[in-house]
Design a protein around this motif. Structure first.
Motif, short mmCIF file in Angstrom:
data_model
loop_
_atom_site.label_atom_id
_atom_site.label_comp_id
_atom_site.label_asym_id
_atom_site.label_seq_id
_atom_site.Cartn_x
_atom_site.Cartn_y
_atom_site.Cartn_z
N UNK A 171 47.85 37.48 36.57
CA UNK A 171 47.08 36.25 36.78
C UNK A 171 47.21 35.75 38.22
N UNK A 172 48.41 35.81 38.77
CA UNK A 172 48.61 35.41 40.16
C UNK A 172 47.83 36.33 41.10
N UNK A 173 47.85 37.63 40.80
CA UNK A 173 47.11 38.58 41.64
C UNK A 173 45.61 38.30 41.57
N UNK A 174 45.12 38.01 40.36
CA UNK A 174 43.70 37.71 40.20
C UNK A 174 43.32 36.44 40.95
N UNK A 175 44.21 35.45 40.94
CA UNK A 175 43.94 34.20 41.65
C UNK A 175 43.83 34.46 43.16
N UNK A 176 44.72 35.30 43.67
CA UNK A 176 44.69 35.63 45.09
C UNK A 176 43.43 36.41 45.44
N UNK A 177 43.03 37.33 44.55
CA UNK A 177 41.81 38.08 44.78
C UNK A 177 40.59 37.17 44.81
N UNK A 178 40.55 36.19 43.94
CA UNK A 178 39.44 35.24 43.94
C UNK A 178 39.39 34.45 45.24
N UNK A 179 40.56 34.07 45.74
CA UNK A 179 40.61 33.30 46.98
C UNK A 179 40.10 34.11 48.17
N UNK A 180 40.42 35.41 48.18
CA UNK A 180 40.06 36.25 49.32
C UNK A 180 38.64 36.80 49.22
N UNK A 181 38.25 37.21 48.03
CA UNK A 181 36.96 37.90 47.89
C UNK A 181 35.95 37.18 47.00
N UNK A 182 36.40 36.19 46.26
CA UNK A 182 35.51 35.51 45.33
C UNK A 182 35.34 36.24 44.02
N UNK A 183 35.97 37.42 43.88
CA UNK A 183 35.88 38.22 42.67
C UNK A 183 37.27 38.58 42.19
N UNK A 184 37.41 38.80 40.88
CA UNK A 184 38.71 39.23 40.35
C UNK A 184 38.50 39.84 38.98
N UNK A 185 39.42 40.69 38.58
CA UNK A 185 39.40 41.29 37.25
C UNK A 185 40.09 40.36 36.27
N UNK A 186 39.60 40.26 35.02
CA UNK A 186 40.28 39.40 34.03
C UNK A 186 41.64 39.96 33.65
N UNK A 187 42.53 39.06 33.25
CA UNK A 187 43.85 39.47 32.78
C UNK A 187 43.70 39.94 31.33
N UNK A 188 44.08 41.16 31.05
CA UNK A 188 43.90 41.74 29.73
C UNK A 188 45.24 41.74 28.99
N UNK A 189 45.24 41.11 27.82
CA UNK A 189 46.46 41.09 27.01
C UNK A 189 46.64 42.44 26.32
N UNK A 190 47.85 42.73 25.92
CA UNK A 190 48.16 43.97 25.23
C UNK A 190 48.95 43.68 23.97
N UNK A 191 48.81 44.57 23.01
CA UNK A 191 49.64 44.47 21.81
C UNK A 191 51.06 44.88 22.15
N UNK A 192 52.01 44.22 21.50
CA UNK A 192 53.43 44.55 21.68
C UNK A 192 53.97 45.00 20.33
N UNK A 193 54.56 46.15 20.30
CA UNK A 193 55.18 46.64 19.07
C UNK A 193 56.66 46.28 19.11
N UNK A 194 57.09 45.44 18.18
CA UNK A 194 58.50 45.06 18.12
C UNK A 194 59.34 46.23 17.60
#
Length: 764
Positions: A296-319
């Motif tokens: 999310x922090x990386x995406x925020x920085x990308x938006x600031x620099x380029x105006x574009x960013x990839x969404x943060x994708x959640x993943x399943x966690x196997x306990x």
């Protein structure tokens, strides 16, 4: 061909297109529905009611839906869209004959010889004609099944074709005691349970919904008839196909730390294994949390620099899996229970995490970072009403209110009931007290009034604690005042929260009744809605004061003669629980619910719960299309008031609303304080005040909830209370001043244009 001839030909063609070929299944369905409807109408004659035309049509529609699904006759209907998934919800109002329709349908099937007999030759031959039915009826309460069984026996259905199965104890010497004691009723039933063999051999099975959910992984084989799925399931009340769980990640971490400390002073061997497993769980969950936050922090920085960013994708966690799951899991639960008995107020609730384990093996889980939910949360779900479990008719008066139920696209809704005022509520009045109504605010006030202390009250200042005591005493006084002014021969029903953290709302109310000179266990004679065979009125002995708990006050008519229903607080789902429920109903663990969607679901589920709780009282009795005269008393927070009230008005046509307590809502108090601050405290030279600074000045101890603060602030600004002040981004500004201009160099509005100084709480 002239115009008239052309129209006649078109009419004949239309009739031909809509002509239905009566298959054997359709003929049997119509015969069964007709006979069942006759039984319903004959049963209604025992009540003091003249059914309206709609009231007479509604049960026929209900038993018709049952028959169409049972005989698989629906493909031959023109309007069959609701049957395509073979799960149909019937939204008939409470008290309008849903339970009578269930009883009448089964009795009619027996009298017409349409029930399976267990004779394989006969049933095989009947199946070719679609006439050997096996039915399961499921409710949330065992005693409701007992009532259904009693009705069936009274209608001539023999006990040999009925099996009532439950998991409670049965003691023939304590039946009367169980009927009078809710505490005993939680552990004992008033009838014995059928064995698995008896249940499998009976064409009519009555069982709790929990039994169906327990057998979900085996396609509900535990309720099959002689090894085969039953012809039809009749499901009472809301049907949620998934069981979802949510637990706060920070609370989980704190809980394990607390357990680690306690493990040093206890000799419970199983605890060390449980701690090791929990520690590994937390490690995996925190790693996923950190990954999401980093992206999310990386995406925020990308938006600031380029105006574009990839969404943060959640993943399943196997306990991590649990070795020797069945034994270990039972040992862990026992170990936690032993610790809870000794240190209950210090231990967080780890039950949701333990419930994420199926047979000792963990479900996939997902970490929700703060955004749509307030805190970082772990969610999981399991499908506990499998897609293969059908056909099902769901008898749920609140289905059209529940957003969670509506998310299940496998359920069709019978459109016939939409928009029809089968029951009107012109004699029902809702007395609404605008104030905080959730469990936290309600129980803190009650605990303070009763001189109890909880963890949530430990950080309060002396002044805040005194304010809380006054609020709690006022709350108790208002509720008891309603009862004190009521006629002594009328029943009243309280709906409270389940006891938790040492706070027992029912006990506090009982003590208050005693102090007011009232006997909480008093019994009275009330006039019922029934007549005897000679047409004379029938009286019944009931408890003057009844008690139910939020979330459990459904599917019971025990308090149908209560002229007053008093809801102590309102049952709201937490945002994390709602996020988990949305994922479960959509069967997608990675779904991304929005904050607006979560808020909508919270309001809808609260409205559905309130409707069900109100309907436990006299309003469930219908005379000539009108609900019985009744008063309901409830509390609603200002932030949800409009959404909940609008939903209740749609479901209860004609209902009246009155203000109950004249005391202004907390949000209105905040609005006045904001107005006082902006008009009389802020210096005239200051034209811009950060919202955070204003809140700190008005509420230095941080005792006002954020939602209450925002609502009160907006009330002040939208009305005339705050004069010429308005909200600009995160700053309060004077309209017409130099500060009332957007400034990109000062995006958060923290600088006074004339003094070039940042205004803060210290300035006031």
């Amino acid at each position: 061909m002239n115009r008239h001839q052309r129209r006649a030909a078109e009419a004949r063609e239309a009739q031909a297109r809509h002509r239905i070929e009566k298959t054997p299944g359709l003929r049997l369905a119509e015969e069964l529905a007709d006979h069942a409807h006759q039984i319903v109408m004959s049963m209604l004659t025992t009540f003091e009611s003249k059914p309206t035309e709609l009231q007479m049509q509604a049960p026929y529609r209900v038993v018709g839906d049952m028959a169409m699904l049972a005989f698989r006759a629906w493909p031959h209907l023109r309007e069959n869209e609701r049957f395509r998934t073979e799960r149909v919800a019937v939204t008939l109002d409470t008290g309008c004959g849903k339970t009578l329709s269930v009883v009448a349908f089964i009795a009619a099937a027996y009298h017409l010889g349409m029930l399976a007999t267990g004779n394989l030759a006969r049933d095989s031959e009947a199946n070719e004609e679609l006439g050997a039915l096996s039915i399961v009826v499921t409710t949330s309460r065992i005693e409701d099944l007992v009532d259904i069984q009693t009705h069936l026996l009274n209608l001539g259905v023999p006990q040999s074709v009925i099996a009532l199965q439950h998991g409670k104890r049965f003691d023939p010497n304590r039946v009367d005691e169980v009927r009078k004691s809710p505490r005993l009723a939680a552990r004992y039933a008033t009838v014995p349970s059928a064995s698995d063999e008896q249940a499998s051999a009976a064409p009519v099975l009555l069982c709790a919904q929990a039994r169906i959910r327990m057998g979900a992984e085996q396609d509900c084989a535990n309720i099959h008839y002689r090894g085969a799925p039953r012809s039809l399931c009749l499901w009472d009340e809301v049907c949620i196909r998934s069981t979802s769980r949510a637990i706060d990640l920070e609370a989980l971490d704190a809980g394990v730390a607390c357990l680690s400390k306690l493990s040093r002073v206890t000799s419970v061997i199983a605890l060390s294994d449980a701690l090791a497993w929990l520690a590994e769980c937390i490690e995996r969950l925190q790693a996923e949390r950190d990954r999401q936050l980093g992206e999310r922090e990386y995406a925020k920085e990308q938006r600031r620099l380029t105006g574009l960013s990839d969404p943060v994708i959640a993943r399943r966690v196997r306990l991590p899996t649990v070795p020797d799951p069945e034994t270990r899991f039972d040992e862990w639960v026992q170990a936690f229970e032993e610790l809870d008995d000794k240190h209950g107020h210090d231990l967080p609730d780890l039950t949701p995490l333990l419930n994420m384990i199926a047979n000792g093996q963990a479900y996939p889980v997902r970490v929700l970072t703060a955004g749509a939910v307030k805190n970082e949360t772990v969610i999981a779900f399991a499908v506990t009403v499998p897609n293969s479990f059908k056909p099902v008719v769901i008898l749920d008066a609140s289905h059209e209110l529940s957003r969670i139920a509506a998310l299940d696209k496998s359920i069709g809704v019978d459109p016939w009931f939409a928009g029809k005022e089968i029951k009107r509520y012109r004699d029902v009045t809702l007395h609404v007290w605008s104030r905080g109504a959730g469990r936290g605010s309600t129980e803190k006030a009650l605990a303070a009034a009763a001189d109890l202390r909880s963890k949530a009250m430990a950080s309060l200042s002396v002044e805040a604690l005194e304010d809380l005591k006054r609020a709690g005493r006022k709350m108790v006084a208002e509720y008891i005042g309603v009862i004190r002014d009521a006629p002594a021969n009328e029943q009243s029903l309280f709906v409270t929260f389940l006891p938790k953290h040492g706070i027992n709302s029912e006990r506090i109310l009982r003590d208050a009744l005693v102090k007011a000179g009232l006997d909480p266990d008093e019994e009275i004679e009330v006039l019922t809605d029934r007549k005897d065979r000679d047409g004379n009125a029938v009286y019944a002995t009931v408890r003057r004061f009844g008690f139910l708990t939020h979330g459990k006050a459904t599917a019971t008519s025990e308090f149908r003669y209560a002229r007053r229903v008093l809801l102590l607080g309102t049952h709201f789902l937490g945002d994390a629980d709602v996020a988990a429920a949305i994922a479960g109903q959509r069967q997608n663990l990675l779904v991304e619910p929005t904050r607006a969607e979560i808020t909508e679901v919270i309001c809808a589920e609260a409205a559905a719960t309130i409707y069900q709780e109100i309907s436990r009282g006299y309003s469930r009795i219908v005379r000539d299309g009108e609900a019985g005269r009744m008063d309901a008393y409830l509390m609603l927070p200002g932030i949800f008031d409009k959404a909940i009230w609008d939903a209740l008005q749609r479901r209860m046509p004609g209902v009246t609303r009155k203000d109950w307590v004249s005391e202004p809502a907390l949000e209105q108090k905040v609005a006045r304080e904001v107005s006082e601050f902006l008009l009389h405290v802020v210096p005239a030279r200051v034209n811009r005040v950060p919202v955070k600074a204003a809140k700190k000045a008005i509420d230095p101890r941080g005792e006002i909830k954020e939602t209450t603060w925002r609502t009160g602030r907006d009330l002040a600004l939208k009305g005339d209370l705050a004069g010429d002040w308005r909200l600009h981004r995160r700053t309060l500004v004077r309209v017409g001043s130099d500060a009332d201009v957007a400034d990109d160099s000062d995006p958060y509005g923290t600088t006074d244009r004339r003094t070039d100084e940042v205004t803060s709480g210290a300035d006031f």
